[in-house]
Design an enzyme around this catalytic site. Structure first.
Site, PDB file in Angstrom:
ATOM      1  N   GLU A  45       0.758  -1.021   0.281  1.00 16.59           N
ATOM      2  CA  GLU A  45      -0.065  -0.172  -0.234  1.00 16.59           C
ATOM      3  C   GLU A  45       1.113   0.950   0.179  1.00 16.59           C
ATOM      4  O   GLU A  45       1.711   1.440   0.688  1.00 16.59           O
ATOM      5  CB  GLU A  45      -0.838   0.037   1.399  1.00 16.59           C
ATOM      6  CG  GLU A  45      -1.891   1.066   1.048  1.00 16.59           C
ATOM      7  CD  GLU A  45      -3.367   0.719   2.657  1.00 16.59           C
ATOM      8  OE1 GLU A  45      -3.805   1.922   2.385  1.00 16.59           O
ATOM      9  OE2 GLU A  45      -2.181   0.291   3.378  1.00 16.59           O
ATOM     10  N   LYS A 114      -9.556   3.072  -2.709  1.00 17.76           N
ATOM     11  CA  LYS A 114      -9.639   2.147  -1.231  1.00 17.76           C
ATOM     12  C   LYS A 114     -11.199   3.168  -0.830  1.00 17.76           C
ATOM     13  O   LYS A 114     -11.048   4.491  -1.027  1.00 17.76           O
ATOM     14  CB  LYS A 114      -8.352   2.574  -0.120  1.00 17.76           C
ATOM     15  CG  LYS A 114      -8.574   2.060   0.732  1.00 17.76           C
ATOM     16  CD  LYS A 114      -7.711   2.059   2.116  1.00 17.76           C
ATOM     17  CE  LYS A 114      -7.759   0.888   3.265  1.00 17.76           C
ATOM     18  NZ  LYS A 114      -6.560   0.953   3.825  1.00 17.76           N
ATOM     19  N   CYS A 175      -5.400  -3.648   1.964  1.00 12.55           N
ATOM     20  CA  CYS A 175      -5.233  -3.688   3.501  1.00 12.55           C
ATOM     21  C   CYS A 175      -6.700  -3.454   3.814  1.00 12.55           C
ATOM     22  O   CYS A 175      -7.484  -4.749   4.798  1.00 12.55           O
ATOM     23  CB  CYS A 175      -4.375  -2.386   4.020  1.00 12.55           C
ATOM     24  SG  CYS A 175      -3.933  -2.982   5.536  1.00 12.55           S
ATOM     25  N   SER A 355      21.216  -0.760  34.087  1.00  8.10           N
ATOM     26  CA  SER A 355      20.961  -1.014  35.127  1.00  8.10           C
ATOM     27  C   SER A 355      21.048  -2.423  35.708  1.00  8.10           C
ATOM     28  O   SER A 355      21.597  -2.017  37.004  1.00  8.10           O
ATOM     29  CB  SER A 355      19.780   0.064  35.717  1.00  8.10           C
ATOM     30  OG  SER A 355      18.785  -1.491  35.241  1.00  8.10           O
TER      31      SER A 355
END
Length: 719
Positions: A45, A114, A175, A355
């Site tokens: 896309e 789309k 999509c 750490s």
């Protein structure tokens, strides 16, 4: 016989607004597809400009450059004699659409906009695009002059049409249309379209890949047909990692698939399939199906996807899709994202305040996993990765052979000790750094802390004390925050200058290591070491990180992680007692990380406010907590969440991995100034607690009455 077709789909590592690089990768994918005999190539896309352009979609420059790239594609000899399906934004009648542009031999066949936009999670497509709202309708689109001069066309079809070749028919989904309950492939299948295509920009979330695969298998199980799925991959400029998984399916079976995570910029997936298999499958199932809609407009082209003599051409058979575990996803996805970010940022490596705890160790292990993948890619012959490594380390002759050696070139870790730090955490950090091969520094921050407090004392005449030494809660918190913020300042100082001190060029990106659960409650200091350039674990829960470290112990033989996993999480910002740590994260937060993960999912995924969260938790936690205890935890969470929500406005950009992330950038949009009393909501909870208590008391009364009654009857019978 002319019924077998070879089709290609792909995953491309596109970069927003990198028109030059995007063009190169598109052409490379078309070249590979043609070499494998494909006559149709599908791309991701918005692949020409990149999916993540965001508000750059508003700019006319973006539209202009997309058409310039389209012109270059159509002019290239590589695009001849193959149907090319590319993605780009197109403005039609002054409305901007997210489109597929399908062309063949310098002629545009169809522009398909789309129809169903993604507008949830991290997606904001309605901000930049409009949906095409006219199903099965096609109209004329007037081409820009530069395209007219090339194609000889003035107008081309624009709308919800399908492409009809001499031997079959293809229809597009884009999509989110696959994820919608009214997916176009259903009606297209009923109208005889045999090949469905889906160009996607689908980003990675933990435990999501199987949903995508199952949707495609389901689509072709119920509709029959061939389904091609293309996806973007990599980091295209923000928090998201697009995770590939290009695939081809037929009649409910996956027959070809690409990788979910890899360092390949271009990955092409091809399959040869028999159209008669689709027709036979549908012939049995569609015999009594009635069509209720008008047919699709078929755009006819004098081109075949099949050859006349294809009897000896073998077809692809079903393959098993083995999904990654969540631990593998954490190891691979954020590592690929880090590599894309590093090579595209122009920096020379990473710096991490290590750490010796779970979070910073997880970040370190992800960097090490990145080095493992880089070395493997170079071993497999990936010249682009080798070129990028040589550019990052500023050595054109360098060729990494071992991940630990590469880690020493790219990764600097530093343990920033204070008088409140223990020997245990110092040793754990040093041991892990030695096992992964990072360039490790030990830095003591006490001088800087005392200097800052000295300035405050000189101005106010006061010297704050920790709670353990008689100080107030305000003093105690301020003293912790001073240490944390000085660590952030020193991290950036060393990131900018430590390579300079070694006579090397470049700077380092500072990595953060706050997990998603701590962000929920704000259990971190604003502008401390959580304030970094990027954070690969900011979207991952503490529970998943612990499982990930266990995976690293086995997969990478990092035995130093065993001690880190066994130690209770601690900030080490308050004084030690007899040399031992007494401060722990879970005690400070007032709940466990496990409880916090449950609450986080209810807040975001289940859309729960305080009251509905309480109503759910009194059932799921009934074996552990009473209603009043649940109420206390829910109230405590929402107080902490609302007090600290402002911290999310400045939180370090983090890899998106969890669907309950509190990322304020665009995934979890909330106010950051709350009425932290939640008076109305908490009153509703209190009423429920009172009600449940009364019911319990009434129940106990009834039970006692029944026992007494039964005892009386029994006694009479005995007499």
């Amino acid at each position: 016989m002319g019924r077998k077709v070879t089709l290609a789909t792909c995953s491309l590592n596109q970069w927003a607004l990198d028109f030059e690089g995007n063009l190169t990768r598109i052409l490379k994918s078309i070249e590979i597809a043609k070499q494998r005999g494909a006559k149709y190539r599908l791309g991701p896309e918005l692949e020409i400009c990149g999916y993540g352009c965001a508000d750059h979609f508003y700019e006319s420059d973006t539209l202009l450059h997309c058409f310039q790239v389209l012109k270059s594609l159509m002019e290239s000899p590589l695009t001849q004699d193959i149907i090319c399906d590319v993605g780009m934004p197109v403005m039609h009648h002054n409305v901007r659409y997210n489109c597929r542009v399908i062309f063949l031999n310098k002629k545009i066949l169809l522009i398909r906009p789309k129809m169903l936009l993604a507008n949830y999670g991290n997606n904001r497509e309605f901000r930049w695009f409009s949906p095409w709202s006219r199903p099965r309708y096609v109209e004329e689109y007037f081409l820009p002059r530069m395209i007219q001069d090339l194609t000889g066309q003035t107008t081309v079809p624009f709308g919800d049409g399908v492409l009809s070749t001499k031997d079959t028919c293809l229809g597009s989904e884009i999509c989110a249309e696959l994820w919608n309950p009214r997916s176009p492939h259903v009606d297209m299948g009923l109208d005889g379209i045999e090949i469905f295509t889906n160009s996607s920009a689908s980003y990675h979330e933990l435990r999501k890949a199987d949903h995508r695969v199952n949707l495609i298998k389901s689509a072709t199980t119920k509709s029959g047909g061939i389904y091609l799925f293309a996806n973007q991959k990599g980091c295209d400029g923000d928090r998201l990692y697009y995770d590939g998984c290009a695939m081809i399916a037929i009649n409910g079976d996956i027959v070809a698939r690409g990788a979910q995570f890899s360092l390949e910029d271009v990955e092409v997936v091809t399959a040869t399939l028999d159209l008669e298999d689709v027709r036979s499958y549908r012939g049995e199932r569609y015999s009594k199906v009635t069509k209720h809609h008008k047919p699709y407009t078929r755009i006819k082209t004098d081109f075949s996807l099949s050859d006349c003599d294809d009897r000896c051409l073998p077809t692809h058979q079903p393959v098993e899709w083995i999904f990654h575990t969540p631990e593998e996803e954490i190891s691979l996805g954020p590592a690929c994202w880090l590599w894309d970010y590093l090579r595209r940022s122009g920096q020379a490596g990473f710096l991490l305040p290590l750490s010796g705890g779970v979070d910073s160790s997880s970040t370190a292990c992800i960097v090490y996993s990145m080095c493992v993948q880089i070395c493997q890619a170079i071993k497999d012959g990936n010249s682009q990765v080798l070129e990028d490594v040589q550019r990052v380390v500023n050595d054109s002759s360098y060729r990494p052979e071992d991940p630990r050696e590469l880690c020493g070139h790219l990764f600097t870790t530093c343990y920033m000790a204070s008088e409140n730090s223990s020997e245990d955490t110092c040793n754990r950090a040093k041991d892990l750094a030695a096992q992964i091969g990072s360039n490790h520094l030990n830095i003591n921050i006490d001088m800087a802390v005392k200097g800052m407090l000295g300035i405050f004392s000189m101005v106010t005449g006061k010297w704050p004390q920790f709670r353990a030494n008689g100080g107030s809660a305000r003093e105690n918190l301020a003293l912790q925050n001073v240490q944390a913020r000085i660590r952030m300042i020193l991290a950036y100082l060393f990131a900018q200058l430590c390579l300079w001190a070694q006579g090397k060029p470049g700077g380092l990106l500072v990595l953060g290591s706050a997990n998603v659960d701590e962000s929920l409650t704000g259990y971190f200091t604003k502008y401390d070491c959580s304030s970094a350039d990027i954070n690969p674990i900011g979207g991952v829960s503490k529970m998943d990180l612990k499982c990930f470290l266990q995976y690293c112990v086995k997969s990478f033989q990092l035995t130093a992680l065993i001690g880190i996993l066994d130690a209770p999480p601690t900030a080490e910002l308050e004084p030690l007692t007899d040399g031992k740590v007494v401060q722990t994260d879970e005690a400070d937060m007032g709940m466990t990380y496990s409880e916090l993960s449950v609450i986080g999912r209810l807040r975001k995924i289940s859309k729960c406010g305080p009251y509905s969260m309480f109503c759910k938790l009194i059932h799921s936690w009934k074996e552990t907590f009473s209603p009043s205890q649940v109420a206390t935890k829910v109230k405590h969470f929402f107080r902490m969440y609302s007090i600290n929500r402002h911290k999310m406005t400045t939180v370090t950009p983090s890899y998106h991995a969890e669907n309950y992330s509190p990322d304020d950038n665009r995934f979890d949009l909330r106010p950051f100034l709350y009425n932290t009393q939640w008076a109305w909501q908490f009153r509703c909870i209190d009423n429920e607690v009172s009600s449940s208590t009364e019911q319990c008391d009434f129940g106990l009364y009834n039970t006692s009455f029944l026992i007494l009654k039964l005892y009386t009857r029994t006694k009479k019978k005995i007499k």
